[in-house]
Design a protein around this motif. Structure first.
Motif, PDB file in Angstrom:
ATOM      1  N   THR A 196       5.887  50.255  -0.934  1.00 26.01           N
ATOM      2  CA  THR A 196       4.653  50.591  -0.226  1.00 26.01           C
ATOM      3  C   THR A 196       4.100  49.396   0.535  1.00 26.01           C
ATOM      4  N   TYR A 197       3.674  49.664   1.771  1.00 31.48           N
ATOM      5  CA  TYR A 197       2.976  48.671   2.586  1.00 31.48           C
ATOM      6  C   TYR A 197       1.654  49.267   3.045  1.00 31.48           C
ATOM      7  N   LYS A 198       0.648  48.403   3.136  1.00 31.87           N
ATOM      8  CA  LYS A 198      -0.667  48.838   3.582  1.00 31.87           C
ATOM      9  C   LYS A 198      -1.289  47.711   4.376  1.00 31.87           C
ATOM     10  N   ALA A 199      -1.855  48.021   5.543  1.00 33.49           N
ATOM     11  CA  ALA A 199      -2.401  46.970   6.399  1.00 33.49           C
ATOM     12  C   ALA A 199      -3.587  47.488   7.197  1.00 33.49           C
ATOM     13  N   ASP A 200      -4.536  46.606   7.464  1.00 34.42           N
ATOM     14  CA  ASP A 200      -5.658  46.893   8.341  1.00 34.42           C
ATOM     15  C   ASP A 200      -5.241  46.527   9.756  1.00 34.42           C
ATOM     16  N   ILE A 201      -5.246  47.503  10.659  1.00 36.73           N
ATOM     17  CA  ILE A 201      -4.748  47.307  12.020  1.00 36.73           C
ATOM     18  C   ILE A 201      -5.901  47.408  13.009  1.00 36.73           C
ATOM     19  N   GLY A 202      -5.976  46.460  13.925  1.00 36.52           N
ATOM     20  CA  GLY A 202      -7.041  46.447  14.918  1.00 36.52           C
ATOM     21  C   GLY A 202      -6.735  47.294  16.129  1.00 36.52           C
ATOM     22  N   SER A 203      -6.479  48.562  15.890  1.00 34.04           N
ATOM     23  CA  SER A 203      -6.262  49.487  17.002  1.00 34.04           C
ATOM     24  C   SER A 203      -6.702  50.876  16.599  1.00 34.04           C
ATOM     25  N   LEU A 207      -3.001  55.195  18.583  1.00 38.08           N
ATOM     26  CA  LEU A 207      -2.085  54.266  19.249  1.00 38.08           C
ATOM     27  C   LEU A 207      -0.899  53.912  18.365  1.00 38.08           C
ATOM     28  N   PHE A 208      -1.115  53.838  17.041  1.00 35.02           N
ATOM     29  CA  PHE A 208       0.023  53.547  16.165  1.00 35.02           C
ATOM     30  C   PHE A 208       0.934  54.770  16.064  1.00 35.02           C
ATOM     31  N   ILE A 209       0.363  55.953  16.039  1.00 32.09           N
ATOM     32  CA  ILE A 209       1.202  57.156  16.071  1.00 32.09           C
ATOM     33  C   ILE A 209       2.019  57.164  17.357  1.00 32.09           C
ATOM     34  N   ALA A 336     -12.654  53.032  12.170  1.00 33.37           N
ATOM     35  CA  ALA A 336     -13.557  52.847  13.312  1.00 33.37           C
ATOM     36  C   ALA A 336     -12.776  53.250  14.551  1.00 33.37           C
ATOM     37  N   VAL A 337     -13.437  53.272  15.699  1.00 37.94           N
ATOM     38  CA  VAL A 337     -12.732  53.663  16.916  1.00 37.94           C
ATOM     39  C   VAL A 337     -11.593  52.703  17.220  1.00 37.94           C
ATOM     40  N   ASP A 338     -11.727  51.440  16.829  1.00 36.57           N
ATOM     41  CA  ASP A 338     -10.713  50.440  17.158  1.00 36.57           C
ATOM     42  C   ASP A 338     -10.043  49.825  15.930  1.00 36.57           C
ATOM     43  N   ARG A 339     -10.117  50.527  14.790  1.00 35.26           N
ATOM     44  CA  ARG A 339      -9.454  50.020  13.577  1.00 35.26           C
ATOM     45  C   ARG A 339      -8.948  51.197  12.751  1.00 35.26           C
ATOM     46  N   HIS A 340      -7.873  50.947  12.010  1.00 38.35           N
ATOM     47  CA  HIS A 340      -7.409  51.940  11.047  1.00 38.35           C
ATOM     48  C   HIS A 340      -6.588  51.256   9.967  1.00 38.35           C
ATOM     49  N   THR A 341      -6.431  51.957   8.865  1.00 35.43           N
ATOM     50  CA  THR A 341      -5.563  51.495   7.789  1.00 35.43           C
ATOM     51  C   THR A 341      -4.223  52.189   7.927  1.00 35.43           C
ATOM     52  N   THR A 381      -2.721  45.960  22.802  1.00 38.40           N
ATOM     53  CA  THR A 381      -3.035  47.137  23.622  1.00 38.40           C
ATOM     54  C   THR A 381      -4.515  47.496  23.524  1.00 38.40           C
ATOM     55  N   GLN A 382      -5.021  47.572  22.283  1.00 37.64           N
ATOM     56  CA  GLN A 382      -6.426  47.939  22.084  1.00 37.64           C
ATOM     57  C   GLN A 382      -7.361  46.963  22.788  1.00 37.64           C
ATOM     58  N   SER A 383      -7.038  45.673  22.726  1.00 39.00           N
ATOM     59  CA  SER A 383      -7.906  44.659  23.321  1.00 39.00           C
ATOM     60  C   SER A 383      -8.035  44.825  24.832  1.00 39.00           C
ATOM     61  N   MET A 384      -7.008  45.398  25.462  1.00 37.89           N
ATOM     62  CA  MET A 384      -7.049  45.574  26.912  1.00 37.89           C
ATOM     63  C   MET A 384      -7.581  46.954  27.327  1.00 37.89           C
ATOM     64  N   LEU A 385      -7.315  47.971  26.521  1.00 36.01           N
ATOM     65  CA  LEU A 385      -7.816  49.299  26.865  1.00 36.01           C
ATOM     66  C   LEU A 385      -9.337  49.330  26.914  1.00 36.01           C
ATOM     67  N   LYS A 386      -9.992  48.602  26.012  1.00 32.62           N
ATOM     68  CA  LYS A 386     -11.445  48.697  25.926  1.00 32.62           C
ATOM     69  C   LYS A 386     -12.143  48.176  27.184  1.00 32.62           C
ATOM     70  N   GLY A 387     -11.458  47.357  27.974  1.00 32.87           N
ATOM     71  CA  GLY A 387     -12.047  46.864  29.218  1.00 32.87           C
ATOM     72  C   GLY A 387     -12.052  47.884  30.324  1.00 32.87           C
ATOM     73  N   ARG A 388     -11.233  48.952  30.168  1.00 32.81           N
ATOM     74  CA  ARG A 388     -11.162  50.052  31.143  1.00 32.81           C
ATOM     75  C   ARG A 388     -10.835  49.550  32.558  1.00 32.81           C
TER      76      ARG A 388
END
Length: 421
Positions: A196-203, A207-209, A336-341, A381-388
């Motif tokens: 098992t692996y588990k991580a907090d991802i900043g996206s 986007l991970f799907i 959150a909108v920009d985070r997931h586990t 990717t997330q860091s750039m999408l938010k700038g629109r």
């Protein structure tokens, strides 16, 4: 020229005209208000996989599941009658979280005879019934039968535990539909060795799907997973899948690769040759029933070069099968909108020898490196999408599952908004 036959329409995407072929907008992955709509329309109303029955093997076995996207925490427990139930993890007295250890936001597991609130010692049976009130005489006619734990819909498919916060939701089997029915009979119950692996991802969770729903990126992003010569060959060859299928809201992709052992051992690294394993899993197929004749839903193209099938069960559960006889699950839990586990579980038949165990260990650590490459890219990717700065993104035919996912999410959000008036 395509390496594999495409549908008569000329492309997989055009088989489903409702998807369109134009650029896709990713506002659904950066807008906080849209994320709030997803919470209400999707995560509080659809069937969510929270694990397998092996997590609760005996009477009193339990685990908790944090569902930030649904604003709740759940207890999954096996009762005295052997039934598996789910409850909201909240004491009926003053709303304290009922089951937790040192840190309230961390998930826990264990075995018990009853659940006791650490605030005022109210106790609940494994069936959720309130059994004890501390200093009950101090209360004003409280009927214990009216203050049991709040139950959650809980159903099982092929050993997978699903919950749904909507008490009026359609039955699980209907929701999973024909795509899941085609997988029934696979020997899931034999594969009880789990990494098992588990991580907090900043996206954003979608986007991970997206990253795991296409392999177009694999020859580029994952070049160093193979030897230099093999990587260069794969990069020049590119990628194409054998088959895509949409059965909304679910979807799947079937691909070549994963042969065990590889036709040319020189294409893999020395440690893979030594341990007879790698990213595609152990080379030696386990000696169990159920792998020689696979369920009809696997390898739908019936291609001799078939290696892996990835099923995306909406909204956030991936079930991925490898030809050598093991499987993975992925879960993407929004926080959150920009985070997931992100959670990944690798399932194998328990090893009987040291070499079998080492083969599984190598597959697990190789997967970890693979996933880290994806996760790191998604944060960029997330860091750039938010700038629109760019709002329209062209998707190719291999990205059909991405196009489908974002459309389905949009459909759910719109339907819920329309119903709310």
């Amino acid at each position: 020229m395509p390496h594999f036959t495409k549908p008569e329409t000329g492309s997989w995407t055009e088989q489903y005209p409702e998807l369109g072929t134009g650029p896709v907008n990713y506002e659904d992955s950066v807008d906080p208000a849209y994320y709030a709509s997803e919470q209400a329309a999707i995560f509080k109303r659809t069937w969510l996989n929270v694990g397998r029955v092996e997590l609760v093997p005996r009477t009193g076995s339990y685990f908790t599941k944090e569902l930030a996207a649904a604003d709740t925490s759940l207890i999954i427990v096996r009762g005295k009658d052997k039934e598996i139930r789910a409850f909201h993890n909240v004491c009926r007295h003053r709303g304290n979280k009922l089951v937790w250890n040192d840190f309230p936001r961390e998930e826990v597991k264990g075995t018990c005879r009853q659940f006791t609130c650490k605030y005022h010692a109210w106790r609940y049976g494994l069936d959720g019934e309130l059994t004890f009130i501390q200093q009950e005489e101090e209360f004003f006619g409280v009927e214990k039968s009216e203050y049991g734990l709040k139950a959650v819909r809980c159903e099982i498919w092929e050993g997978f535990i699903f919950v749904n916060l909507d008490q009026d939701a359609q039955p699980l089997a209907e929701y999973l539909g024909e795509m899941a029915k085609g997988l029934e009979g696979y020997p899931f119950h034999e594969m009880t060795e789990v990494f098992t692996y588990k991580a907090d991802i900043g996206s954003n969770w979608k986007l991970f799907i997206d990253a795991f729903a296409e392999f177009y990126h694999a020859p580029v992003l994952h070049q160093k997973q193979a030897t230099k010569d093999e990587s260069e060959k794969l990069l020049s060859y590119g990628f194409e899948a054998l088959h895509y299928e949409l059965r909304s809201p679910h979807s799947m992709i079937s691909s070549w690769g994963g042969m065990a052992p590889p036709k040319d051992p020189s294409m893999v690294k020395p440690i893979e040759r030594a341990l007879r394993s790698g990213l595609f899993g152990p080379w030696d197929k386990p000696a169990i029933d159920g792998l020689d004749k696979l369920p009809p839903g696997l390898n739908p193209a019936r291609h001799r070069s078939w290696g892996t099938d990835s099923f995306e069960f909406f909204p956030n559960f991936t079930l991925l099968f490898w030809a050598p006889g093991w499987y993975l699950t992925y879960h993407y839990w929004p926080t959150a909108v920009d985070r997931h586990t992100f959670e990944a579980n690798l399932y194998f038949v328990p090893a009987k020898t040291a070499s079998q165990r080492l083969a599984q260990e190598l597959a697990a650590v190789t997967f970890k490196e693979y996933a880290l490459q994806d996760a790191n890219t998604l944060e960029a990717t997330q860091s750039m999408l938010k700038g629109r700065i760019v709002t329209d993104f062209p998707l190719n035919d291999q990205e059909i599952l991405l196009r489908h996912l974002h459309k389905v999410v949009g459909d759910y959000v719109k339907e819920h908004a329309d119903a709310a008036g």
